[in-house]
Design a protein around this motif. Structure first.
Motif, PDB file in Angstrom:
ATOM      1  N   LEU A   1      34.858  49.796  79.905  1.00 32.38           N
ATOM      2  CA  LEU A   1      35.691  48.596  79.913  1.00 32.38           C
ATOM      3  C   LEU A   1      36.830  48.758  78.911  1.00 32.38           C
ATOM      4  CD1 LEU A   1      34.700  47.433  77.063  1.00 32.38           C
ATOM      5  CD2 LEU A   1      33.048  46.161  78.362  1.00 32.38           C
ATOM      6  N   ALA A   2      37.858  47.971  79.116  1.00 35.06           N
ATOM      7  CA  ALA A   2      38.983  47.985  78.188  1.00 35.06           C
ATOM      8  C   ALA A   2      39.796  46.713  78.353  1.00 35.06           C
ATOM      9  CB  ALA A   2      39.875  49.204  78.430  1.00 35.06           C
ATOM     10  N   GLY A   3      40.405  46.290  77.276  1.00 29.86           N
ATOM     11  CA  GLY A   3      41.287  45.126  77.314  1.00 29.86           C
ATOM     12  C   GLY A   3      40.523  43.823  77.173  1.00 29.86           C
ATOM     13  N   CYS A   4      41.154  42.737  77.603  1.00 32.23           N
ATOM     14  CA  CYS A   4      40.603  41.408  77.350  1.00 32.23           C
ATOM     15  C   CYS A   4      39.377  41.083  78.192  1.00 32.23           C
ATOM     16  CB  CYS A   4      41.677  40.350  77.557  1.00 32.23           C
ATOM     17  SG  CYS A   4      42.888  40.371  76.229  1.00 32.23           S
ATOM     18  N   VAL A   5      38.997  41.951  79.104  1.00 40.01           N
ATOM     19  CA  VAL A   5      37.755  41.695  79.836  1.00 40.01           C
ATOM     20  C   VAL A   5      36.571  41.771  78.873  1.00 40.01           C
ATOM     21  CG1 VAL A   5      37.226  44.090  80.514  1.00 40.01           C
ATOM     22  CG2 VAL A   5      36.556  42.196  81.996  1.00 40.01           C
ATOM     23  N   GLN A   6      36.794  42.437  77.746  1.00 39.24           N
ATOM     24  CA  GLN A   6      35.740  42.574  76.746  1.00 39.24           C
ATOM     25  C   GLN A   6      35.835  41.482  75.684  1.00 39.24           C
ATOM     26  OE1 GLN A   6      36.527  44.494  73.507  1.00 39.24           O
ATOM     27  NE2 GLN A   6      34.461  44.796  72.743  1.00 39.24           N
ATOM     28  N   GLY A   7      36.987  40.834  75.577  1.00 41.49           N
ATOM     29  CA  GLY A   7      37.181  39.789  74.584  1.00 41.49           C
ATOM     30  C   GLY A   7      38.651  39.727  74.227  1.00 41.49           C
ATOM     31  N   PRO A   8      39.066  38.640  73.548  1.00 38.98           N
ATOM     32  CA  PRO A   8      40.497  38.484  73.260  1.00 38.98           C
ATOM     33  C   PRO A   8      41.033  39.630  72.408  1.00 38.98           C
ATOM     34  CG  PRO A   8      39.297  36.454  72.819  1.00 38.98           C
ATOM     35  CD  PRO A   8      38.272  37.512  73.079  1.00 38.98           C
ATOM     36  N   LYS A   9      42.173  40.132  72.799  1.00 40.69           N
ATOM     37  CA  LYS A   9      42.843  41.132  71.956  1.00 40.69           C
ATOM     38  C   LYS A   9      44.318  41.185  72.320  1.00 40.69           C
ATOM     39  CE  LYS A   9      39.806  44.338  72.869  1.00 40.69           C
ATOM     40  NZ  LYS A   9      38.923  43.618  73.804  1.00 40.69           N
ATOM     41  N   ASP A  10      45.093  41.757  71.421  1.00 43.34           N
ATOM     42  CA  ASP A  10      46.528  41.820  71.680  1.00 43.34           C
ATOM     43  C   ASP A  10      46.873  43.093  72.455  1.00 43.34           C
ATOM     44  OD1 ASP A  10      46.504  43.855  69.843  1.00 43.34           O
ATOM     45  OD2 ASP A  10      47.465  42.716  68.246  1.00 43.34           O
ATOM     46  N   ILE A  11      48.153  43.266  72.727  1.00 46.07           N
ATOM     47  CA  ILE A  11      48.572  44.387  73.579  1.00 46.07           C
ATOM     48  C   ILE A  11      48.255  45.753  72.940  1.00 46.07           C
ATOM     49  CG2 ILE A  11      50.562  45.480  74.701  1.00 46.07           C
ATOM     50  CD1 ILE A  11      51.676  42.545  74.995  1.00 46.07           C
ATOM     51  N   PRO A  12      48.619  45.960  71.668  1.00 44.49           N
ATOM     52  CA  PRO A  12      48.296  47.273  71.074  1.00 44.49           C
ATOM     53  C   PRO A  12      46.811  47.594  71.129  1.00 44.49           C
ATOM     54  CG  PRO A  12      49.751  46.033  69.624  1.00 44.49           C
ATOM     55  CD  PRO A  12      49.385  45.121  70.736  1.00 44.49           C
ATOM     56  N   GLU A  13      45.985  46.596  70.864  1.00 42.24           N
ATOM     57  CA  GLU A  13      44.533  46.842  70.902  1.00 42.24           C
ATOM     58  C   GLU A  13      44.063  47.127  72.316  1.00 42.24           C
ATOM     59  OE1 GLU A  13      42.119  44.385  67.606  1.00 42.24           O
ATOM     60  OE2 GLU A  13      43.138  43.177  69.091  1.00 42.24           O
TER      61      GLU A  13
ATOM     62  N   ALA B   1      41.089  54.826  75.077  1.00 45.57           N
ATOM     63  CA  ALA B   1      39.771  55.298  74.647  1.00 45.57           C
ATOM     64  C   ALA B   1      38.819  55.342  75.833  1.00 45.57           C
ATOM     65  CB  ALA B   1      39.217  54.385  73.558  1.00 45.57           C
ATOM     66  N   ALA B   2      38.897  54.300  76.667  1.00 46.47           N
ATOM     67  CA  ALA B   2      38.023  54.257  77.850  1.00 46.47           C
ATOM     68  C   ALA B   2      38.375  55.404  78.794  1.00 46.47           C
ATOM     69  CB  ALA B   2      38.161  52.911  78.559  1.00 46.47           C
ATOM     70  N   ALA B   3      39.669  55.665  78.942  1.00 47.01           N
ATOM     71  CA  ALA B   3      40.094  56.766  79.814  1.00 47.01           C
ATOM     72  C   ALA B   3      39.523  58.084  79.301  1.00 47.01           C
ATOM     73  CB  ALA B   3      41.621  56.827  79.872  1.00 47.01           C
TER      74      ALA B   3
ATOM     75  N   LEU C   1      29.919  51.787  67.604  1.00 44.49           N
ATOM     76  CA  LEU C   1      29.763  53.170  68.051  1.00 44.49           C
ATOM     77  C   LEU C   1      30.147  53.384  69.508  1.00 44.49           C
ATOM     78  CD1 LEU C   1      26.381  54.020  66.288  1.00 44.49           C
ATOM     79  CD2 LEU C   1      28.705  54.372  65.458  1.00 44.49           C
ATOM     80  N   TYR C   2      29.907  52.386  70.351  1.00 40.97           N
ATOM     81  CA  TYR C   2      30.206  52.550  71.781  1.00 40.97           C
ATOM     82  C   TYR C   2      31.018  51.365  72.280  1.00 40.97           C
ATOM     83  CZ  TYR C   2      26.649  56.049  71.041  1.00 40.97           C
ATOM     84  OH  TYR C   2      25.952  57.116  70.540  1.00 40.97           O
ATOM     85  N   PRO C   3      32.256  51.277  71.809  1.00 42.41           N
ATOM     86  CA  PRO C   3      33.040  50.070  72.110  1.00 42.41           C
ATOM     87  C   PRO C   3      33.612  50.010  73.522  1.00 42.41           C
ATOM     88  CG  PRO C   3      34.336  51.595  70.796  1.00 42.41           C
ATOM     89  CD  PRO C   3      32.975  52.216  70.945  1.00 42.41           C
ATOM     90  N   VAL C   4      33.625  51.118  74.258  1.00 39.44           N
ATOM     91  CA  VAL C   4      34.201  51.060  75.603  1.00 39.44           C
ATOM     92  C   VAL C   4      33.142  51.287  76.688  1.00 39.44           C
ATOM     93  CG1 VAL C   4      36.509  51.737  74.843  1.00 39.44           C
ATOM     94  CG2 VAL C   4      34.887  53.518  75.559  1.00 39.44           C
ATOM     95  N   GLU C   5      31.872  51.457  76.285  1.00 38.73           N
ATOM     96  CA  GLU C   5      30.803  51.681  77.244  1.00 38.73           C
ATOM     97  C   GLU C   5      30.148  50.353  77.619  1.00 38.73           C
ATOM     98  OE1 GLU C   5      31.487  53.536  74.676  1.00 38.73           O
ATOM     99  OE2 GLU C   5      31.187  55.651  75.128  1.00 38.73           O
ATOM    100  N   THR C   6      29.786  50.202  78.869  1.00 35.00           N
ATOM    101  CA  THR C   6      29.009  49.025  79.266  1.00 35.00           C
ATOM    102  C   THR C   6      27.543  49.433  79.377  1.00 35.00           C
ATOM    103  OG1 THR C   6      29.083  49.433  81.627  1.00 35.00           O
ATOM    104  CG2 THR C   6      30.951  48.235  80.681  1.00 35.00           C
ATOM    105  N   ALA C   7      26.705  48.433  79.664  1.00 35.39           N
ATOM    106  CA  ALA C   7      25.277  48.720  79.799  1.00 35.39           C
ATOM    107  C   ALA C   7      25.023  49.658  80.971  1.00 35.39           C
ATOM    108  CB  ALA C   7      24.514  47.409  79.991  1.00 35.39           C
ATOM    109  N   SER C   8      25.989  49.754  81.862  1.00 36.83           N
ATOM    110  CA  SER C   8      25.811  50.586  83.042  1.00 36.83           C
ATOM    111  C   SER C   8      26.475  51.937  82.813  1.00 36.83           C
ATOM    112  CB  SER C   8      26.442  49.878  84.236  1.00 36.83           C
ATOM    113  OG  SER C   8      26.388  50.703  85.364  1.00 36.83           O
ATOM    114  N   LYS C   9      25.706  52.983  82.958  1.00 29.01           N
ATOM    115  CA  LYS C   9      26.228  54.309  82.654  1.00 29.01           C
ATOM    116  C   LYS C   9      27.380  54.679  83.584  1.00 29.01           C
ATOM    117  CE  LYS C   9      24.664  58.627  80.869  1.00 29.01           C
ATOM    118  NZ  LYS C   9      23.667  59.690  80.869  1.00 29.01           N
ATOM    119  N   GLY C  10      28.445  55.180  83.009  1.00 31.23           N
ATOM    120  CA  GLY C  10      29.587  55.590  83.817  1.00 31.23           C
ATOM    121  C   GLY C  10      30.575  54.458  84.074  1.00 31.23           C
ATOM    122  N   VAL C  11      30.220  53.251  83.620  1.00 29.13           N
ATOM    123  CA  VAL C  11      31.125  52.111  83.794  1.00 29.13           C
ATOM    124  C   VAL C  11      31.676  51.731  82.421  1.00 29.13           C
ATOM    125  CG1 VAL C  11      31.372  49.731  84.579  1.00 29.13           C
ATOM    126  CG2 VAL C  11      29.841  51.307  85.793  1.00 29.13           C
TER     127      VAL C  11
END
Lengths: 298, 178, 666
Positions: C551-563, C570-572, C539-549
């Protein structure tokens, strides 16, 4: 009178001439004139020319097909390998004109030409489509009296379906041979290993024990699931395994029951009044009980 | 394999040209196999317990393991049942791989003795299966001693032999074609 | 006297399948102050909510207990229902008789029914003491900081900038481009990575709404959602970027040669260098620790080298033509105010040195990322396939998957992109050198993605050898310099070995250095593996525990370029939705200090995970003060305060004790 070219192959005329006898009787009874394919050879068998070269295989098959073509008849065969080899060769020549061309260059040396006008039947599809179940039923002399048949269509009679002119609706759930047996008065239930390989063929000659073990597994399922009076095959090679192969298992004390076996041409011939003695002359597993039942006994 | 019973297959000994040879011999979709194993679950060779059955054979072929495949007699145990062809999801026609390997083996005379016997019978008599004593059996059911095939027609038999002599059999038959 | 309504939800069969609703309802009617009990198939549906609204409007109830599922997902819906019916939205309590009861005890109906009764009893007890609370609003800074200038950060920045928002894009390296710019080609389309990324890099640099801050890192963070105050450290470049034209003179005449980290040390750069040929911005920096000027100044106080600045006049070699060399450059700290932050700091790949069984000492054993550089036209061999040890062209290459991934000793997860890039490498090589022998050792071949399986089959058709179940056990260097690779081939059902000229290790993707520290600056937490964690995977794949912060890309875990790009956009979008209204709502569930009771002990100050508490002068004494905008409502301070001076609204001591008593009651 409709004409049909009877392609004998090898196993039927040499090992099981009782099938040849039966087939001739049956076709005559059904009103066909049998046209002898004089000079026909082996189909060729899969372990021979097909294992050497595609063109060589097609050339040998085309030799046989041209004999029928010249006489203007379709072919019927009682052997699954013949059915497969001839049809597959046809398929490859149709699909690849360059193979057909090469084959015809070879055939030209003996003044022959393959055109592709002859259809190759097996007994199952022929009885089912060309004869028709109603005609079959109408011509019965000895009703099978409800004997229970375990049918074995045979791998080559089903696959590769891309090469075959006609086939089951679902090749993994074949019903045509069952319907044929039922149209002549038998009962032919489905069983769960109905399309399993009998083990006859190259496996039998390469690894005899493994082949027979595979066959026994199938037999056990047949016995357990439907406990038939008889096994009925659409292929002469399957019959060799079901009959002589079964006798071997019995001899080796690996089997404690017997299921007599016939080719559909034999069973149908008997239903049409053929002499059971001749029609089953080479059978290793005695058929006395079955014959008695057909004749109305118990 | 060669190291005195040590059971390691040395892929460096593999022969890339073998894959190409098999493709030329009819296994032209060999490389598309993804080893899903569907054929292996239906192949009579596998079910009967042969060590090399269709799935393994296709993989070994793809790796170019020529020696292993030609030395092993498994491909000659194939029933030609074509069930693998019927169900292969990649449509590589596994049975054609078997045929291609057999064809490659025949070229280097690496096949079981009964294969030659069948070929010799086919050439000599026009019938690969030609058992002794058939005349008696035929008599028993009231049929003529010889069937009306190539066996009872010398002229046709010679023509059939001429056809075979114009095939690859001429090159690779280990017996005289005369 | 409160008038409490209890509403029992069936949640289809989810609750009603294990809990005897009728029995529970009959019981609820006996509880103190409960004036009515109703049930419905799905309480959260419109008709379900209407039942509650109607009862409120008709004055039948003024406190509501919904016995249903989790407040985490459903509390806002019911609060809205209360509010729209004219009741304070905090006069609601949820009894979670699904997640905590029927789901856990589906096999024990009578037990589940008993537990439901207790949970409802405790919710009723708590709601009795509920107080009306008001949400508040604060101002929102209409700007966003994106940290990390890789492909994810670039796309997030562009989307936000195109929405008219001011964006600060902070990048640690001298150039943006991240990992993607290092790749040769990209699966499954085989686009040239540089060809598709370079125009985007230029777009980012030229966008009027994007302020690119390269060669810089986040140093400190203050404030909270809507009003982050971020200090960014711009590292000294020793070259004046306002003057630098990117001509590259300094990078050619600098005499100090150092391993080039951009190419994973497979070649060298100078101490004065431009990160790579397509760098954006195309500006040079001087790497101080390796610069001869700084080395000599530190040792002797005298400059031993100033070639980049002055050239070598006797030889007629000119120094920087733009007069941009600036040895007295200093680190600079700038303070920026933003409403929201997106972290896109990416990943790094594991080093081969961990894998002793694969002869990491051999130069011909390389990681896949190193191999990527070997294949690249801007790499150490300018795209020519050469073995690192002797420069010869390898004839046989073995590639090994899952090196450090799916491995409890290192990373339990699947790095996700390795199967595909191994196939990509194989495809690049086979298309270029049809005779090359390639053996790809996989545990499984994982090709779940659009057009991936087709890519795999095509690669196999090229004659690439795929060995499955084939995690390689050892790579040994033979006396002839070749590498013996031993594995197991599950399809052959046999151990196999081969002699390779090169071995490529698909080493695991792991969190970039400093990910956890950066997360901590923003109170964004990391998962077990060290990647930043999203609030809810679905449900909240781009939200961090900190409100207003975000995340996107491999900082969240391995993923390819399209993902990565999909997630960054989505984060934007999520950040924009937060920032654009210009106001931010703060929930009323926060803690408040009663300064009269506060003993000034200060125990709460360091305990607060959000830095929301400080000591402030009140009536001449330092007393605790909680900044409402920063308080996340965790309750730690309230439970720790020895003077019971902190009220945790929505969870007052009175409420909690009542709840516990009700639960514990026989």
């Amino acid at each position: 009178m409709k004409k049909i070219g009877f392609f004998l192959g090898c196993n039927i005329p040499f090992n099981r001439p009782d099938i040849e006898y039966s087939a001739r009787y049956l076709l005559n009874e059904l009103g066909y004139e049998i046209v002898e394919l004089e000079g026909a050879s082996c189909c060729p068998a899969f372990g021979t020319m097909p294992s050497l070269d595609l063109v060589g295989w097609a050339a040998a098959s085309a030799w046989n097909l041209t004999i029928a073509e010249e006489k203007g008849v379709d072919i019927i065969t009682g052997c699954g390998s013949c059915y497969g080899s001839l049809n597959e060769a046809r398929y490859h020549m149709e699909k690849h004109p360059e193979i057909k061309e090469q084959v015809n260059k070879i055939l030209a040396k003996v003044d022959k030409e393959y055109k592709g006008t002859t259809k190759v039947w097996n007994f199952i599809n022929f009885l089912y489509e060309d004869v028709g179940l109603d005609t079959l039923k109408a011509k019965i002399k000895n009703n099978l009296n409800g004997i229970k048949c375990a049918v074995q269509t045979g791998c080559h009679n089903l696959w590769p379906s891309r090469a075959y002119p006609t086939n089951e609706d679902n090749t993994f759930f074949p019903t045509r041979l069952r319907e044929i047996c039922e149209s002549i008065g038998g009962v032919a239930p489905h069983y769960s290993t109905i399309t399993d390989c009998c083990g006859m063929g190259a496996l039998r000659s390469t690894a005899s024990e493994k082949s027979l073990a595979l066959f026994k597994k199938k037999l056990d399922v047949i016995k357990q699931e439907i406990d038939p009076d008889i096994a009925v095959t659409g292929c002469s090679s399957c019959l060799l395994q079901f009959d002589a192969g079964q006798a071997l298992l019995i001899e080796q004390k690996k089997l404690d029951y017997k299921i007599p076996a016939l080719h559909i041409a034999q069973l149908a011939a008997i239903a049409m009044g053929a002499d059971p003695e001749k029609a089953t002359a080479m059978a290793s597993i005695p058929l006395n009980g079955v014959i008695t039942k057909i004749k109305g006994g118990n | 394999m060669e190291e005195g019973g040590v059971n390691v297959i040395d892929l460096t000994q593999a022969d890339e040209s073998f894959v190409k040879e098999l493709e030329a011999l009819g296994a032209d979709e060999l490389r598309e196999c993804i080893q899903c194993g569907k054929c292996g679950a239906t192949c009579p060779m596998a079910l009967a317990g042969l060590e090399f059955f269709i799935k393994r054979i296709v993989h070994a072929a793809n790796l170019g393991l020529r020696d292993i495949l030609l030395e092993d007699s498994s491909v000659w145990g194939c029933q030609s049942c074509n069930r693998c062809v019927e169900i292969c999801p990649m449509d590589i026609k596994p049975y054609e791989v078997i045929q291609a390997i057999r064809r490659a083996a025949m070229k280097v005379e690496s096949c079981p003795a009964n294969t030659y016997e069948g070929l010799r019978n086919l050439y000599r008599f026009g019938h690969a299966v030609y058992p002794k004593g058939y005349e008696e059996r035929r008599k028993k059911v009231g049929l003529p001693d010889k069937p009306p095939t190539v066996i009872s027609n010398d002229e046709m038999r010679k023509k059939f032999q001429e056809i075979l002599r114009n095939t690859i059999l001429e090159e690779i038959a280990p017996f005289p074609l005369d | 006297m409160p008038k409490i309504g209890v509403y029992v939800c069936h949640c289809g069969e989810n609750i009603a399948g294990a809990v005897n609703i009728e029995e529970v309802m009959n019981y609820a009617k006996t509880l103190p102050d409960v004036v009515l009990v109703k049930n419905y198939l799905f309480m959260c549906s419109d008709p379900g909510q209407d039942i509650i609204k109607q009862d409120i409007k008709e004055g039948k109830v003024d406190r509501v207990v919904v016995a249903a599922c989790t407040p985490r997902t459903h509390e806002p819906i019911f609060r809205d229902a209360l509010e729209s019916a004219g009741l304070n939205r905090y006069f609601l309590e949820m009894a979670n008789i699904r997640d905590q009861d029927s789901w856990a005890h589906w096999h024990d109906k009578s037990g589940a029914t008993e537990k439901a009764k207790r949970l409802i009893r405790s919710a009723v007890a708590k709601v009795t003491f509920a107080e009306p609370l008001e949400d508040r609003y604060g101002d929102m800074e209409k700007s966003v900081m994106v940290i990390g200038g890789g492909v994810a950060g670039m796309f997030a920045a562009l989307d936000l900038a195109n929405m008219g928002l001011k964006v600060y894009l902070v990048e640690r390296q001298p150039s943006i481009g991240g990992m993607m710019i290092k790749l040769d080609k990209t699966f499954p389309t085989m686009d040239c990575s540089a060809c598709i990324l370079t125009p985007k890099m230029v777009e980012v640099a030229q966008h009027p709404n994007i302020e690119l801050i390269n060669y810089a890192e986040v140093d400190a963070v203050k404030g909270y959602v809507g009003n982050f105050e971020i200090t960014v450290k711009k590292k000294a470049r020793y070259i004046d970027w306002d003057k630098c034209t990117g001509c590259g003179v300094c990078t050619q005449i600098c005499p100090a040669r150092v391993p080039n980290e951009y190419n994973y040390n497979m070649d060298q750069r100078r101490a004065a260098y431009i990160e790579f040929p397509q760098a954006v911005p195309k500006k040079a920096v001087i790497d101080r620790p390796n610069c001869l000027y700084f080395k000599s100044m530190e040792k002797t106080g005298k400059p031993a080298c100033q070639i980049c600045e002055k050239g070598i006049p006797p030889k007629g070699i000119q120094g920087c033509p733009a007069d941009a060399i600036k040895f007295d450059d200093k680190d600079e700290y700038i303070n920026l105010k933003v409403g929201s932050v997106i972290i896109t700091t990416g990943y790094k790949v594991m080093d081969k040195s961990h894998f002793k069984e694969y002869s990491p000492h051999s130069k011909d054993v390389v990681t896949a990322m190193e191999f990527e550089r070997i294949l690249s036209a801007t790499g150490p061999t300018e795209g020519e396939l050469k073995r690192p040890s002797d420069g010869t062209k390898p004839k046989t290459i073995a590639m090994i998957s899952c090196v450090g991934s799916r491995d409890e000793r290192y990373h339990s997860y699947c790095s996700k992109v390795c199967c595909m890039y191994m196939l990509k490498h194989a495809r690049i090589l086979k298309e270029k050198y049809p005779d090359i022998k390639l053996y790809l050792f996989f545990i499984d071949v994982r090709t779940a993605g659009k057009d991936f399986e087709e890519f795999y089959v095509y690669t196999r058709e090229l004659g690439v050898k795929v060995i499955r179940g084939g995690r390689v056990s050892s790579v040994d260097v033979k006396p002839n310099g070749k590498l013996r690779v031993r594995g197991f081939d599950v399809d052959l059902c046999s151990p196999v070995e081969l002699e390779a000229d090169m071995v490529v290790l698909a080493t695991a993707i792991e969190p970039a250095t400093g990910t956890e520290e950066l997360g901590r600056l923003f109170a964004a937490t990391c998962g077990r593996e060290g990647f930043l964690r999203e609030v809810h995977t679905k449900l909240y794949p781009v939200e961090t525990a900190s409100k207003g912060v975000f995340l996107a890309g491999c900082v969240q875990g391995p993923k390819d370029i399209p993902e990565s790009i999909a997630q960054s956009r989505a984060a934007a979008s999520a950040a924009a939705a937060l920032v654009i209204p210009g106001k931010i709502k703060f929930e009323a569930i926060i803690a408040e200090v009663d300064r009269e009771k506060c003993s000034s002990c200060g125990v709460c100050v360091p305990l607060c995970p959000y830095g929301a508490i400080k000591l402030q002068e009140y009536k001449g004494k330092e007393k605790a003060y909680i900044e409402p905008a920063l308080c996340a409502g965790c309750g730690v301070c309230a439970s720790a305060c020895p003077s019971m001076a902190i009220t945790f609204h929505g969870f007052t001591t009175e409420q909690i004790l009542a709840q516990i008593d009700a639960l514990a009651e026989a």
